[in-house]
Design an enzyme around this catalytic site. Structure first.
Site, PDB file in Angstrom:
ATOM      1  N   ASN A  14       0.911  -1.064   0.193  1.00 22.42           N
ATOM      2  CA  ASN A  14       0.057  -0.068  -0.084  1.00 22.42           C
ATOM      3  C   ASN A  14       1.177   1.340  -0.081  1.00 22.42           C
ATOM      4  OD1 ASN A  14      -1.836   1.999   0.610  1.00 22.42           O
ATOM      5  ND2 ASN A  14      -2.263   1.367   2.786  1.00 22.42           N
ATOM      6  N   TRP A  15       0.960   1.898  -1.291  1.00 18.68           N
ATOM      7  CA  TRP A  15       2.080   3.063  -1.202  1.00 18.68           C
ATOM      8  C   TRP A  15       1.330   4.303  -0.692  1.00 18.68           C
ATOM      9  CZ3 TRP A  15       4.503   2.817  -6.812  1.00 18.68           C
ATOM     10  CH2 TRP A  15       5.268   1.597  -6.967  1.00 18.68           C
ATOM     11  N   LYS A  16       0.107   4.265  -0.576  1.00 20.10           N
ATOM     12  CA  LYS A  16      -0.632   5.306   0.083  1.00 20.10           C
ATOM     13  C   LYS A  16      -0.372   6.501  -0.916  1.00 20.10           C
ATOM     14  CE  LYS A  16      -0.255   3.556   4.711  1.00 20.10           C
ATOM     15  NZ  LYS A  16      -0.118   3.650   5.957  1.00 20.10           N
ATOM     16  N   HIS A  39      -9.690   1.041   4.448  1.00 20.76           N
ATOM     17  CA  HIS A  39      -8.481   1.378   5.061  1.00 20.76           C
ATOM     18  C   HIS A  39      -8.989   2.600   6.217  1.00 20.76           C
ATOM     19  CE1 HIS A  39      -4.541   2.756   6.206  1.00 20.76           C
ATOM     20  NE2 HIS A  39      -4.149   1.658   5.513  1.00 20.76           N
ATOM     21  N   GLU A  86      -5.993  -4.918  10.514  1.00 21.61           N
ATOM     22  CA  GLU A  86      -5.001  -3.623  10.644  1.00 21.61           C
ATOM     23  C   GLU A  86      -5.540  -2.909  11.792  1.00 21.61           C
ATOM     24  OE1 GLU A  86      -2.831  -2.541   6.770  1.00 21.61           O
ATOM     25  OE2 GLU A  86      -4.271  -1.093   7.335  1.00 21.61           O
ATOM     26  N   SER A  90       3.001  -1.785  10.497  1.00 23.22           N
ATOM     27  CA  SER A  90       4.359  -1.534  10.838  1.00 23.22           C
ATOM     28  C   SER A  90       5.272  -2.850  10.514  1.00 23.22           C
ATOM     29  CB  SER A  90       4.778  -1.330  12.367  1.00 23.22           C
ATOM     30  OG  SER A  90       4.150  -0.069  12.708  1.00 23.22           O
ATOM     31  N   GLY A 134       2.742  -0.819   4.505  1.00 19.66           N
ATOM     32  CA  GLY A 134       2.571   0.401   3.987  1.00 19.66           C
ATOM     33  C   GLY A 134       4.118   1.049   3.955  1.00 19.66           C
TER      34      GLY A 134
HETATM   35  P1  PGA Z   1       2.316   0.574   7.529  1.00 19.05           P
HETATM   36  O1  PGA Z   1       1.063   0.838   7.027  1.00 19.05           O
HETATM   37  O2  PGA Z   1       3.012  -0.430   7.111  1.00 19.05           O
HETATM   38  O3  PGA Z   1       3.344   1.819   7.328  1.00 19.05           O
HETATM   39  O4  PGA Z   1       2.262   0.518   9.163  1.00 19.05           O
HETATM   40  C1  PGA Z   1      -0.026  -0.236   6.828  1.00 19.05           C
HETATM   41  C2  PGA Z   1      -1.293   0.244   6.267  1.00 19.05           C
HETATM   42  O5  PGA Z   1      -1.341   1.329   6.594  1.00 19.05           O
HETATM   43  O6  PGA Z   1      -1.792  -0.339   5.520  1.00 19.05           O
END
Ligand code: PGA
Length: 254
Positions: A11-13, A96, A166, A215, A236
């Site tokens: 998930n590159w956001k 999300h 999540e 994380s 992420g």
């Molecule tokens: P993160 O994000 O790996 O940076 O904690 C995960 C997500 O929001 O899908």
């Protein structure tokens, strides 16, 4: 536990800012994972890079981070599952917590999106997770989310859905974020399977692919799979750096 292919969803956001950086990241990842067997990797960049990135993927699949719940129509600013399908997407992340928190997405809205994504023959990756790290109290919150999101979805469609646990407190963009422990992950996933059993039946509960997200990095990925009973991860931050992400995927087969 039954075994399916491990699924890693990146998930590159809303990163990166430039298309050439996005293409470089996708190209490096594609190169770095091309000999990895038994792991399905899906890259979910921002919408605007999907077309270009698709040209550079062979091994990795493509996914989007959101969609609307109709396939076409007068819905200013929205993008439909049918459009994503035409672009070559296979997956769509839905619900999300960042969308819930910044844009007010509700379980009812996510339910409509799940239906639309399934209708377009895409795989929804549905996020659920509690806001705060409170022992015990999270169950009611997760069950409420699941009930709303899966309302009236026929059991024939359920097997196509991927769930992602999540916990919001574990997502790296949160202040003081910490990954869940593999034990947290294991307990919650087992609770989620119980809840699925109540909503549908034992077979569905047993067979649903459940990922962990929050994380995850190359050092902790394996413990979420081996001890946490997750069948993959939604990643992420660690998916934005090619070397780290390739290492994360590679560590799964070591
Ligand atoms: P993160 O994000 O790996 O940076 O904690 C995960 C997500 O929001 O899908």
């Amino acid at each position: 536990m039954y075994m399916k292919k491990t699924l890693i969803v990146a998930n590159w956001k809303m990163y990166p800012l430039d298309e050439d950086v996005a293409v470089e990241l996708a190209t490096k990842v594609e190169q770095g994972i091309k000999n990895v067997e038994g792991v399905e990797v899906a890259l979910c960049p921002p919408f605007v890079y999907l077309i270009e990135i698709k040209k550079h993927l062979a091994k990795a699949s493509l996914g989007a981070q959101n969609t609307f719940w109709e396939q076409e129509g007068a819905y200013t600013g929205e993008i439909s599952p049918a459009m994503l399908k035409k672009l070559g997407c296979s997956y769509v992340i839905l619900g999300h917590s960042e969308r819930k928190n910044f844009l007010g997405e509700t379980p009812e809205m996510i339910n409509q999106k799940v239906r639309a994504v399934l209708a377009a023959k895409l795989i929804p990756v549905v996020c659920i997770g509690e806001k705060k790290r409170l022992k015990g109290a999270i169950r009611a919150e997760l069950e409420w989310q699941m009930k709303g999101i899966f309302k009236d979805i026929p059991s024939s469609a359920i097997s196509k859905i991927v769930l992602a646990y999540e916990p919001e407190w574990a997502i790296s963009s949160q202040v003081h974020a910490q990954p869940a422990t593999p034990q947290d992950c294991k307990e919650t996933i087992s609770f989620m399977r119980d809840a699925l059993k109540g909503l549908w039946d034992e077979t569905i509960a047993k067979n649903m692919t459940i990922l962990y997200g929050g994380s995850v990095n190359s050092s902790n990925i394996k413990e979420f799979l081996l001890e946490g009973n997750a069948q993959g991860a939604l990643v992420g931050f660690a998916s934005l750096e090619a070397e780290e992400f390739i290492k994360l995927v590679g560590n799964l087969i070591k």
